[in-house]
Scaffold this motif. Sequence first.
Motif, PDB file in Angstrom:
ATOM      1  N   ASP A  97       0.829  -1.209   0.000  1.00 27.80           N
ATOM      2  CA  ASP A  97       0.000   0.000   0.000  1.00 27.80           C
ATOM      3  C   ASP A  97       0.863   1.259   0.000  1.00 27.80           C
ATOM      4  OD1 ASP A  97      -2.299  -1.461  -0.060  1.00 27.80           O
ATOM      5  OD2 ASP A  97      -2.622  -1.402   2.118  1.00 27.80           O
ATOM      6  N   ARG A  98       1.971   1.246   0.721  1.00 28.48           N
ATOM      7  CA  ARG A  98       2.846   2.424   0.754  1.00 28.48           C
ATOM      8  C   ARG A  98       3.473   2.688  -0.608  1.00 28.48           C
ATOM      9  NH1 ARG A  98       6.184   2.590   6.385  1.00 28.48           N
ATOM     10  NH2 ARG A  98       4.395   3.102   7.635  1.00 28.48           N
ATOM     11  N   GLN A  99       3.912   1.604  -1.240  1.00 33.58           N
ATOM     12  CA  GLN A  99       4.524   1.778  -2.553  1.00 33.58           C
ATOM     13  C   GLN A  99       3.499   2.318  -3.546  1.00 33.58           C
ATOM     14  OE1 GLN A  99       5.923  -2.193  -3.147  1.00 33.58           O
ATOM     15  NE2 GLN A  99       8.005  -1.717  -2.475  1.00 33.58           N
ATOM     16  N   MET A 100       2.285   1.756  -3.491  1.00 27.10           N
ATOM     17  CA  MET A 100       1.238   2.202  -4.404  1.00 27.10           C
ATOM     18  C   MET A 100       0.868   3.652  -4.121  1.00 27.10           C
ATOM     19  SD  MET A 100      -0.572   1.410  -6.971  1.00 27.10           S
ATOM     20  CE  MET A 100      -0.688  -0.333  -7.119  1.00 27.10           C
ATOM     21  N   HIS A 101       0.796   4.002  -2.846  1.00 29.62           N
ATOM     22  CA  HIS A 101       0.455   5.373  -2.477  1.00 29.62           C
ATOM     23  C   HIS A 101       1.531   6.351  -2.953  1.00 29.62           C
ATOM     24  CE1 HIS A 101      -1.714   8.403  -0.301  1.00 29.62           C
ATOM     25  NE2 HIS A 101      -0.614   8.758   0.347  1.00 29.62           N
ATOM     26  N   SER A 102       2.806   5.966  -2.813  1.00 28.11           N
ATOM     27  CA  SER A 102       3.872   6.867  -3.253  1.00 28.11           C
ATOM     28  C   SER A 102       3.869   7.003  -4.775  1.00 28.11           C
ATOM     29  CB  SER A 102       5.226   6.369  -2.760  1.00 28.11           C
ATOM     30  OG  SER A 102       5.548   5.137  -3.378  1.00 28.11           O
ATOM     31  N   ILE A 103       3.541   5.937  -5.488  1.00 24.10           N
ATOM     32  CA  ILE A 103       3.459   6.011  -6.946  1.00 24.10           C
ATOM     33  C   ILE A 103       2.322   6.934  -7.367  1.00 24.10           C
ATOM     34  CG2 ILE A 103       2.883   4.686  -9.025  1.00 24.10           C
ATOM     35  CD1 ILE A 103       4.442   2.343  -7.739  1.00 24.10           C
ATOM     36  N   LEU A 104       1.180   6.790  -6.687  1.00 28.26           N
ATOM     37  CA  LEU A 104       0.028   7.625  -7.045  1.00 28.26           C
ATOM     38  C   LEU A 104       0.245   9.083  -6.679  1.00 28.26           C
ATOM     39  CD1 LEU A 104      -2.966   5.313  -6.132  1.00 28.26           C
ATOM     40  CD2 LEU A 104      -2.116   5.907  -8.392  1.00 28.26           C
ATOM     41  N   GLU A 105       1.016   9.351  -5.643  1.00 28.47           N
ATOM     42  CA  GLU A 105       1.290  10.745  -5.288  1.00 28.47           C
ATOM     43  C   GLU A 105       2.143  11.435  -6.340  1.00 28.47           C
ATOM     44  OE1 GLU A 105       3.080  10.670  -1.439  1.00 28.47           O
ATOM     45  OE2 GLU A 105       1.163  10.931  -0.422  1.00 28.47           O
ATOM     46  N   GLU A 106       3.031  10.676  -6.980  1.00 31.10           N
ATOM     47  CA  GLU A 106       3.910  11.264  -7.978  1.00 31.10           C
ATOM     48  C   GLU A 106       3.201  11.508  -9.314  1.00 31.10           C
ATOM     49  OE1 GLU A 106       7.246   8.667  -8.218  1.00 31.10           O
ATOM     50  OE2 GLU A 106       7.882   9.080  -6.167  1.00 31.10           O
ATOM     51  N   LEU A 107       2.069  10.870  -9.520  1.00 29.81           N
ATOM     52  CA  LEU A 107       1.344  11.034 -10.784  1.00 29.81           C
ATOM     53  C   LEU A 107       0.562  12.345 -10.790  1.00 29.81           C
ATOM     54  CD1 LEU A 107      -0.192   7.524 -11.487  1.00 29.81           C
ATOM     55  CD2 LEU A 107       1.658   8.629 -12.695  1.00 29.81           C
ATOM     56  N   ASP A 108       0.562  13.009 -11.904  1.00 27.50           N
ATOM     57  CA  ASP A 108      -0.321  14.158 -12.052  1.00 27.50           C
ATOM     58  C   ASP A 108      -1.579  13.692 -12.780  1.00 27.50           C
ATOM     59  OD1 ASP A 108       0.908  13.686 -14.429  1.00 27.50           O
ATOM     60  OD2 ASP A 108       1.166  15.783 -14.979  1.00 27.50           O
ATOM     61  N   GLU A 109      -2.525  14.592 -12.958  1.00 25.67           N
ATOM     62  CA  GLU A 109      -3.819  14.203 -13.522  1.00 25.67           C
ATOM     63  C   GLU A 109      -3.693  13.679 -14.951  1.00 25.67           C
ATOM     64  OE1 GLU A 109      -6.669  17.319 -13.224  1.00 25.67           O
ATOM     65  OE2 GLU A 109      -6.373  17.542 -11.074  1.00 25.67           O
ATOM     66  N   THR A 110      -2.876  14.308 -15.758  1.00 28.13           N
ATOM     67  CA  THR A 110      -2.777  13.876 -17.156  1.00 28.13           C
ATOM     68  C   THR A 110      -2.151  12.493 -17.265  1.00 28.13           C
ATOM     69  OG1 THR A 110      -0.685  15.061 -17.343  1.00 28.13           O
ATOM     70  CG2 THR A 110      -2.666  16.228 -18.054  1.00 28.13           C
ATOM     71  N   SER A 111      -1.151  12.209 -16.445  1.00 27.62           N
ATOM     72  CA  SER A 111      -0.540  10.881 -16.465  1.00 27.62           C
ATOM     73  C   SER A 111      -1.524   9.829 -15.971  1.00 27.62           C
ATOM     74  CB  SER A 111       0.704  10.844 -15.598  1.00 27.62           C
ATOM     75  OG  SER A 111       1.640  11.780 -16.020  1.00 27.62           O
ATOM     76  N   PHE A 112      -2.296  10.187 -14.967  1.00 26.17           N
ATOM     77  CA  PHE A 112      -3.283   9.259 -14.420  1.00 26.17           C
ATOM     78  C   PHE A 112      -4.329   8.908 -15.473  1.00 26.17           C
ATOM     79  CE2 PHE A 112      -7.184   8.427 -11.950  1.00 26.17           C
ATOM     80  CZ  PHE A 112      -6.748   7.301 -11.264  1.00 26.17           C
ATOM     81  N   PHE A 113      -4.850   9.922 -16.157  1.00 31.14           N
ATOM     82  CA  PHE A 113      -5.848   9.654 -17.187  1.00 31.14           C
ATOM     83  C   PHE A 113      -5.236   8.917 -18.369  1.00 31.14           C
ATOM     84  CE2 PHE A 113      -8.162  13.343 -15.211  1.00 31.14           C
ATOM     85  CZ  PHE A 113      -9.157  12.551 -14.669  1.00 31.14           C
ATOM     86  N   ALA A 114      -3.967   9.189 -18.663  1.00 23.71           N
ATOM     87  CA  ALA A 114      -3.302   8.474 -19.751  1.00 23.71           C
ATOM     88  C   ALA A 114      -3.166   6.994 -19.408  1.00 23.71           C
ATOM     89  CB  ALA A 114      -1.937   9.087 -20.026  1.00 23.71           C
ATOM     90  N   LEU A 115      -2.872   6.709 -18.155  1.00 20.61           N
ATOM     91  CA  LEU A 115      -2.804   5.312 -17.740  1.00 20.61           C
ATOM     92  C   LEU A 115      -4.162   4.632 -17.832  1.00 20.61           C
ATOM     93  CD1 LEU A 115      -0.431   5.467 -14.651  1.00 20.61           C
ATOM     94  CD2 LEU A 115       0.006   4.331 -16.828  1.00 20.61           C
ATOM     95  N   LEU A 116      -5.214   5.366 -17.490  1.00 18.33           N
ATOM     96  CA  LEU A 116      -6.555   4.791 -17.560  1.00 18.33           C
ATOM     97  C   LEU A 116      -6.983   4.545 -19.005  1.00 18.33           C
ATOM     98  CD1 LEU A 116      -8.538   6.738 -14.831  1.00 18.33           C
ATOM     99  CD2 LEU A 116      -7.747   4.381 -14.757  1.00 18.33           C
ATOM    100  N   GLU A 117      -6.573   5.415 -19.896  1.00 25.67           N
ATOM    101  CA  GLU A 117      -6.967   5.280 -21.292  1.00 25.67           C
ATOM    102  C   GLU A 117      -6.087   4.308 -22.062  1.00 25.67           C
ATOM    103  OE1 GLU A 117      -6.959   9.210 -22.845  1.00 25.67           O
ATOM    104  OE2 GLU A 117      -8.687   9.823 -21.651  1.00 25.67           O
TER     105      GLU A 117
END
Length: 149
Positions: A97-117
């Motif tokens: 969970d910590r690793q996942m949380h740290s990865i998600l904190e480093e992502l910005d919105e555009t990268s997050f949506f790019a991963l989803l798409e």
Amino acid sequence: MEELKNIAPNLSKMKKENPFGTPKHYFDDFSARMQMQIEAEKHVANNKEFKIINLLKPALGLAASFAIIFMLVYIPIKTFIPQDQVIETTASTNFSDRQMHSILEELDETSFFALLENDDNDETFSDDDLLAYVSSNFNAYEIFEYTEE
């Protein structure tokens, strides 16, 4: 006084004297006895040696209690949960969970949506899945804080 005789006749017959007192000749040699007690206490205090075991007793007791508690918890868990099951659960999760949380904190919105798409994943996420993930991993304040940025 008459009222006391009517209420408690036995009590009214008792003498009004102090029943407590000191023994006869108690204070005649009081100072000598007190001096002997003081000397005896000094002698006992001087004979008491400093031992390292007296210093370590609390720490050893605390360590022993932690060891007992550990053994009372560890042994039943080890015997009742098979080791294969523990290995499977740790192997099935790639990220903690910590690793996942740290990865998600480093992502910005555009990268997050790019991963989803990204269509490389076989898994598809619905809006409900995304909503469930965000609501289970973030509290309302964190969500509000991220939306304000």
